[in-house]
Design an enzyme around this catalytic site. Structure first.
Site, PDB file in Angstrom:
ATOM      1  N   SER A 142       0.964  -1.630  -1.738  1.00 22.03           N
ATOM      2  CA  SER A 142      -0.245  -1.664  -1.159  1.00 22.03           C
ATOM      3  C   SER A 142      -1.277  -1.195  -1.143  1.00 22.03           C
ATOM      4  CB  SER A 142       0.100  -0.786   0.240  1.00 22.03           C
ATOM      5  OG  SER A 142      -1.196  -0.616   1.269  1.00 22.03           O
ATOM      6  N   TYR A 155       1.470   8.254   3.440  1.00 24.12           N
ATOM      7  CA  TYR A 155       1.616   6.337   3.629  1.00 24.12           C
ATOM      8  C   TYR A 155       1.371   6.206   2.260  1.00 24.12           C
ATOM      9  CZ  TYR A 155       1.628   1.584   3.689  1.00 24.12           C
ATOM     10  OH  TYR A 155       1.648   0.253   3.701  1.00 24.12           O
TER      11      TYR A 155
END
Length: 246
Positions: A142, A155
């Site tokens: 990501s 995250y």
């Protein structure tokens, strides 16, 4: 000739979004694909769709937090097709929120799925890659790890950990047997926001995804580009994001 003819690819998190798009694209390009996820009915239906389009596909129920499930995915892929050329670690969750929320359970869940799930894939596939003399590990990471936003600390940490594991595996694989590719998407129109615990963050993320998100096919094309390279070429990292994303 189809560009991936003869390749066998197993994909986790393949019941929707990026995983489903990747399975469909790679199958159209000639690969045999094994779709792995927890939702049996969904992956069975996608595999059937692929076969109806004259592609080669199978399904395997997998919970990536369980090392035995990943071993079963790899072994069943080898049993069915004789080898596994590529493992795409795509499964991931994002129950994000401010650190001040002290949401330890969701922190642990992200570590278990996003990081431990990828490591379980490495542990299952690496010995087979070594035995075969070739193999390719692709992980969906990501851009959140490249620029950390509020509420995304844990995250982003899990995604950066995956990126670090990839670089370590690359450094240990200079004999050319194992290739690694980390693909970092920006906003993509998927159901990832459904896993976000905070309702305000979930709604804001959905609106942003709807407004600027790219389709999952865009990330699938990046996966295809990486795995189509000849054996002596490694695409180490790809960032794929909307042109409108800061």
């Amino acid at each position: 000739m189809l560009s991936l003819h003869g390749k066998t690819v197993a994909i986790t998190g393949a019941s929707g979004g990026i995983g489903e798009a990747t399975a469909r694209l790679l199958a159209r390009r000639g690969a045999a694909v094994v779709l792995a996820a927890r939702r049996r009915e969904r992956i069975d239906a996608i595999a059937e769709d692929i076969r109806e389009e004259e592609g080669c596909a199978a399904a395997c129920v997998v919970d990536v937090t369980k090392a035995d499930d990943l071993r079963r995915l790899v072994s069943s892929t080898v049993d069915r097709y004789g080898r596994i050329d590529v493992l795409v670690n795509n499964a991931g969750i994002a129950p994000i929120g401010p650190l001040a929320d002290l949401d330890i359970d969701n922190w642990s869940a992200m570590i278990d799925v996003n990081l431990r799930g990828m490591l379980n894939g490495v542990a299952a596939a690496l010995p087979v890659f070594r035995e075969q003399g070739a193999g390719h590990l692709v992980s969906i990471v990501s851009v959140a790890g490249l620029s950390v936003s509020p509420s995304m600390a844990v995250y982003a940490a899990t995604k950066n950990a995956v990126r670090t594991v990839h670089e370590g595996l690359r450094a240990e694989s200079t004999d050319g047997v194992v290739r690694t590719t980390a693909i970092s998407p920006g906003y993509v129109r998927t159901d990832l926001a459904d896993s976000m615990a905070d309702p305000d963050i979930r709604e804001r993320t959905r609106k942003t995804m709807d407004a600027m998100g790219i389709p999952p096919d865009a990330v699938a094309r990046a996966v295809a580009f990486a795995v189509e390279q000849p054996g002596d070429v490694e695409i180490g990292e790809i960032n794929v994001r909307p042109t409108a994303q800061a």
